[in-house]
Enzyme design. Structure first.
Site, PDB file in Angstrom:
ATOM      1  N   HIS A  43      -4.421  -5.943 -14.924  1.00  0.00           N
ATOM      2  CA  HIS A  43      -5.749  -6.439 -14.553  1.00  0.00           C
ATOM      3  C   HIS A  43      -6.793  -5.759 -15.429  1.00  0.00           C
ATOM      4  O   HIS A  43      -6.889  -4.535 -15.455  1.00  0.00           O
ATOM      5  CB  HIS A  43      -6.050  -6.123 -13.083  1.00  0.00           C
ATOM      6  N   TYR A  70     -13.306  -6.779  -4.120  1.00  0.00           N
ATOM      7  CA  TYR A  70     -13.773  -5.806  -3.118  1.00  0.00           C
ATOM      8  C   TYR A  70     -15.063  -6.366  -2.548  1.00  0.00           C
ATOM      9  O   TYR A  70     -16.062  -6.473  -3.265  1.00  0.00           O
ATOM     10  CB  TYR A  70     -14.056  -4.454  -3.767  1.00  0.00           C
ATOM     11  N   PRO A 115      -8.273   4.599   1.032  1.00  0.00           N
ATOM     12  CA  PRO A 115      -7.647   3.750   0.013  1.00  0.00           C
ATOM     13  C   PRO A 115      -8.614   2.945  -0.864  1.00  0.00           C
ATOM     14  O   PRO A 115      -8.186   2.347  -1.847  1.00  0.00           O
ATOM     15  CB  PRO A 115      -6.756   2.814   0.833  1.00  0.00           C
ATOM     16  N   LYS A 168      -6.599   5.523  -5.268  1.00  0.00           N
ATOM     17  CA  LYS A 168      -6.268   6.741  -6.013  1.00  0.00           C
ATOM     18  C   LYS A 168      -5.048   7.520  -5.513  1.00  0.00           C
ATOM     19  O   LYS A 168      -4.526   8.376  -6.229  1.00  0.00           O
ATOM     20  CB  LYS A 168      -7.469   7.708  -5.984  1.00  0.00           C
ATOM     21  N   TYR A 209     -12.516   4.205 -11.738  1.00  0.00           N
ATOM     22  CA  TYR A 209     -11.480   3.313 -11.200  1.00  0.00           C
ATOM     23  C   TYR A 209     -10.216   3.365 -12.057  1.00  0.00           C
ATOM     24  O   TYR A 209      -9.095   3.432 -11.536  1.00  0.00           O
ATOM     25  CB  TYR A 209     -12.017   1.883 -11.097  1.00  0.00           C
TER      26      TYR A 209
HETATM   27  P1  FAD Z   1       4.490   9.958   0.477  1.00  0.00           P
HETATM   28  O1  FAD Z   1       4.542   8.652  -0.205  1.00  0.00           O
HETATM   29  O2  FAD Z   1       3.921  10.031   1.852  1.00  0.00           O
HETATM   30  O3  FAD Z   1       5.973  10.539   0.490  1.00  0.00           O
HETATM   31  C1  FAD Z   1       6.350  11.640   1.283  1.00  0.00           C
HETATM   32  C2  FAD Z   1       7.805  11.499   1.655  1.00  0.00           C
HETATM   33  O4  FAD Z   1       8.213  12.680   2.353  1.00  0.00           O
HETATM   34  C3  FAD Z   1       8.059  10.337   2.604  1.00  0.00           C
HETATM   35  O5  FAD Z   1       9.086   9.527   2.105  1.00  0.00           O
HETATM   36  C4  FAD Z   1       8.431  11.008   3.922  1.00  0.00           C
HETATM   37  O6  FAD Z   1       9.378  10.262   4.671  1.00  0.00           O
HETATM   38  C5  FAD Z   1       9.018  12.316   3.443  1.00  0.00           C
HETATM   39  N1  FAD Z   1       8.965  13.394   4.446  1.00  0.00           N
HETATM   40  C6  FAD Z   1       8.015  13.629   5.384  1.00  0.00           C
HETATM   41  N2  FAD Z   1       8.319  14.728   6.088  1.00  0.00           N
HETATM   42  C7  FAD Z   1       9.466  15.208   5.588  1.00  0.00           C
HETATM   43  C8  FAD Z   1      10.276  16.327   5.908  1.00  0.00           C
HETATM   44  N3  FAD Z   1       9.951  17.163   6.901  1.00  0.00           N
HETATM   45  N4  FAD Z   1      11.388  16.536   5.188  1.00  0.00           N
HETATM   46  C9  FAD Z   1      11.730  15.692   4.178  1.00  0.00           C
HETATM   47  N5  FAD Z   1      11.008  14.612   3.829  1.00  0.00           N
HETATM   48  C10 FAD Z   1       9.894  14.381   4.528  1.00  0.00           C
HETATM   49  N6  FAD Z   1      -2.714   4.830  -3.476  1.00  0.00           N
HETATM   50  C11 FAD Z   1      -3.042   4.332  -4.696  1.00  0.00           C
HETATM   51  O7  FAD Z   1      -3.040   5.085  -5.673  1.00  0.00           O
HETATM   52  N7  FAD Z   1      -3.377   3.026  -4.919  1.00  0.00           N
HETATM   53  C12 FAD Z   1      -3.415   2.163  -3.888  1.00  0.00           C
HETATM   54  O8  FAD Z   1      -3.687   0.977  -4.118  1.00  0.00           O
HETATM   55  C13 FAD Z   1      -3.111   2.643  -2.572  1.00  0.00           C
HETATM   56  N8  FAD Z   1      -3.098   1.808  -1.510  1.00  0.00           N
HETATM   57  C14 FAD Z   1      -2.640   2.270  -0.315  1.00  0.00           C
HETATM   58  C15 FAD Z   1      -2.539   1.358   0.717  1.00  0.00           C
HETATM   59  C16 FAD Z   1      -2.042   1.783   1.946  1.00  0.00           C
HETATM   60  C17 FAD Z   1      -1.947   0.757   3.052  1.00  0.00           C
HETATM   61  C18 FAD Z   1      -1.632   3.139   2.135  1.00  0.00           C
HETATM   62  C19 FAD Z   1      -1.070   3.609   3.472  1.00  0.00           C
HETATM   63  C20 FAD Z   1      -1.716   4.039   1.109  1.00  0.00           C
HETATM   64  C21 FAD Z   1      -2.219   3.633  -0.101  1.00  0.00           C
HETATM   65  N9  FAD Z   1      -2.303   4.501  -1.183  1.00  0.00           N
HETATM   66  C22 FAD Z   1      -2.714   4.025  -2.398  1.00  0.00           C
HETATM   67  C23 FAD Z   1      -1.898   5.898  -1.035  1.00  0.00           C
HETATM   68  C24 FAD Z   1      -0.458   6.160  -1.522  1.00  0.00           C
HETATM   69  O9  FAD Z   1       0.437   5.277  -0.905  1.00  0.00           O
HETATM   70  C25 FAD Z   1      -0.092   7.633  -1.228  1.00  0.00           C
HETATM   71  O10 FAD Z   1      -1.107   8.461  -1.732  1.00  0.00           O
HETATM   72  C26 FAD Z   1       1.267   7.999  -1.867  1.00  0.00           C
HETATM   73  O11 FAD Z   1       2.323   7.454  -1.119  1.00  0.00           O
HETATM   74  C27 FAD Z   1       1.446   9.527  -1.928  1.00  0.00           C
HETATM   75  O12 FAD Z   1       2.738   9.832  -2.386  1.00  0.00           O
HETATM   76  P2  FAD Z   1       3.472  11.168  -1.941  1.00  0.00           P
HETATM   77  O13 FAD Z   1       4.765  11.179  -2.651  1.00  0.00           O
HETATM   78  O14 FAD Z   1       2.556  12.317  -2.096  1.00  0.00           O
HETATM   79  O15 FAD Z   1       3.672  11.026  -0.369  1.00  0.00           O
HETATM   80  C1  DHB Z   2      -4.491  -2.233  -2.988  1.00  0.00           C
HETATM   81  C2  DHB Z   2      -4.752  -1.122  -2.212  1.00  0.00           C
HETATM   82  C3  DHB Z   2      -5.926  -0.446  -2.391  1.00  0.00           C
HETATM   83  O1  DHB Z   2      -6.184   0.646  -1.663  1.00  0.00           O
HETATM   84  C4  DHB Z   2      -6.855  -0.869  -3.338  1.00  0.00           C
HETATM   85  O2  DHB Z   2      -8.022  -0.187  -3.471  1.00  0.00           O
HETATM   86  C5  DHB Z   2      -6.579  -1.966  -4.117  1.00  0.00           C
HETATM   87  C6  DHB Z   2      -5.395  -2.649  -3.950  1.00  0.00           C
HETATM   88  C7  DHB Z   2      -3.225  -2.966  -2.794  1.00  0.00           C
HETATM   89  O3  DHB Z   2      -2.460  -2.549  -1.906  1.00  0.00           O
HETATM   90  O4  DHB Z   2      -2.985  -3.944  -3.508  1.00  0.00           O
END
Ligand code: FAD
Ligand code: DHB
Length: 389
Positions: free
Chosen positions: A72, A201, A293, A297, A385
């Protein structure tokens, strides 16, 4: 069991760290409480910055992302009955890719397993021990048996609800920063072609709405809701009425409907826990920080933390140097605070705050007008962004 780096959590942070370390000849074991099928099916982020794509490509896990992800070059800000394009590529020379987080996870799991990496799924009772010493270890249960891993380092990549952050020593002297927002996002997946080529947005008095995509046949849509609301309170008809109402006062643009096959509500918070390291324990990703979200980021920050941590661990194993490890938290937090600021700004700009005064509502509208009227302000937004820093 013994390994160089014990990694808690098989999210983007943990799996990418394990793979980057492997490419540098450093061993690790990843412990994950959920099953492989579960992590590979959980719908979360979608937006990858250019820098994130570069890291995944350099790690050899970018092939499907480049093929199946959608590049995009801009997005739209919709408010006051009009849509305004933010030309990301024109303003910054960079673009973003929409490629779902669970697909990134599939690619990383496949790469780890192809390289004989160890990921232990469905572990329980994970506990971190002696993290202030250089004899730290992790205990857990796997396949019905109590187990122990001794490691030089422990990487806490277990997300916001994990056990690593609470296991940081000196809890009394730690500084956490938090803001909880009075709203959440209702997210749906829809079987239909995208309604828009680029993300929209939208700011609207009924609340924020976001039009995103997942593939040529699946749309991802979000709208601001009460974080305490229940999915069951929202019939498909009610969801569509709300989305049409918030999105379709803009230039005759029409939202495409389709079968809704997934619904969920997420709360929204800003959170930073400092420092991100103590002794041999290092936190990365959501374990240390959360962004709302709106700025897209979270996943990108997890990747940038891991990049910094990998450089520190590589230096340590190459020549025993600890300079980069010692400054890990400081280095990572510089970028984290900027992303926190951007995510808070986008959230503030685009959501409806129930307690906003008429004056504050006009300020919000004027701020949006300023951005779309000023190339300087639009460039600043675009730089944030795409993550051009
Ligand atoms: P997580 O993905 O949370 O991974 C942590 C892992 O640790 C999990 O699999 C969990 O099961 C495991 N765990 C937990 N406790 C334990 C334990 N005690 N022992 C062993 N394992 C354990 N970010 C973006 O950059 N762009 C986006 O567009 C965006 N959109 C989002 C939309 C939604 C709806 C949501 C919910 C989040 C969004 N995010 C977005 C945020 C992004 O998904 C998270 O920041 C990202 O998953 C962080 O990764 P992580 O590996 O730090 O943690
Ligand atoms: C999506 C999630 C976001 O938080 C965002 O800012 C843009 C797109 C997505 O899930 O596609």
């Amino acid at each position: 069991m013994r390994t160089q780096v014990a990694i808690i959590g098989a999210g983007p942070a943990g799996l990418l760290l394990s793979h980057l370390l492997h490419l540098q000849g450093i061993s690790s074991v990843v412990l994950e409480t959920r099953s492989r099928a579960d992590i590979e099916a959980t719908i979360r982020a979608g937006v990858l910055e250019q820098g994130t794509m570069d890291v995944l490509t350099a790690a050899g896990v970018g092939e499907r992302m480049r093929k199946e992800g959608a590049l995009h070059h801009g997005f739209e800000l919709a408010f006051g009955g009009k849509r305004h394009r933010i030309d990301l590529h024109g303003l910054t020379g960079k673009s973003i890719t929409v490629y779902p987080q669970h697909e990134v996870l599939k690619d990383l799991v496949a790469a780890r397993l192809a390289a004989q990496g160890t990921i232990l799924f469905e572990v329980s009772d994970v506990a971190l021990h002696d993290v202030s010493t250089n004899k730290s270890f992790v205990t857990f249960r796997h396949a019905g048996e109590a187990q122990r891993i001794d490691a030089d380092f422990i990487a806490g990549c277990d997300g916001y609800h994990g056990v690593s952050r609470p296991a940081m020593p000196d809890q009394a002297t730690r500084q956490d920063y938090q803001k909880i927002y009075p709203f959440g996002w209702f997210g749906i997946l829809v079987e239909s072609a995208p309604s828009s080529e680029e993300l929209i947005y939208a700011q609207h008095e009924r609340g924020f709405a976001l039009v995103s995509t997942r593939s040529p046949t699946v749309q991802r849509l979000y709208f601001q809701c009460d974080p305490a609301d229940k999915v069951d309170n929202w019939s498909d008809d009610r969801i569509w009425a709300e989305l049409h109402g918030r999105l379709e006062n803009h230039d005759g643009w029409k939202l495409k409907e389709g079968k809704i096959f997934q619904k969920g509500i997420i709360g929204m918070r800003s959170f930073v826990s400092t420092p991100m390291q103590a002794g041999r324990l290092f936190l990365a990703g959501d374990a240390a920080h959360i962004v709302p979200p709106t700025g897209a980021k979270g996943l990108n920050l997890a990747v940038s933390d891991v990049k910094v941590l990998t450089a520190g661990l590589v230096e340590f194993y190459r020549n025993g140097g600890e300079a980069l490890l010692q400054t890990y938290s400081e280095t990572a937090l510089k970028r984290i605070w900027r992303a926190e600021c951007f995510s808070w700004t986008m959230t503030r700009l685009l959501h409806t705050f129930a307690d906003a005064t008429p004056f504050e509502r006009e300020m919000q509208r004027a701020e949006l007008e300023n951005i779309v009227s000023s190339p300087a302000l639009a460039t600043a937004l675009a730089e944030n962004y795409v993550g051009a820093f």
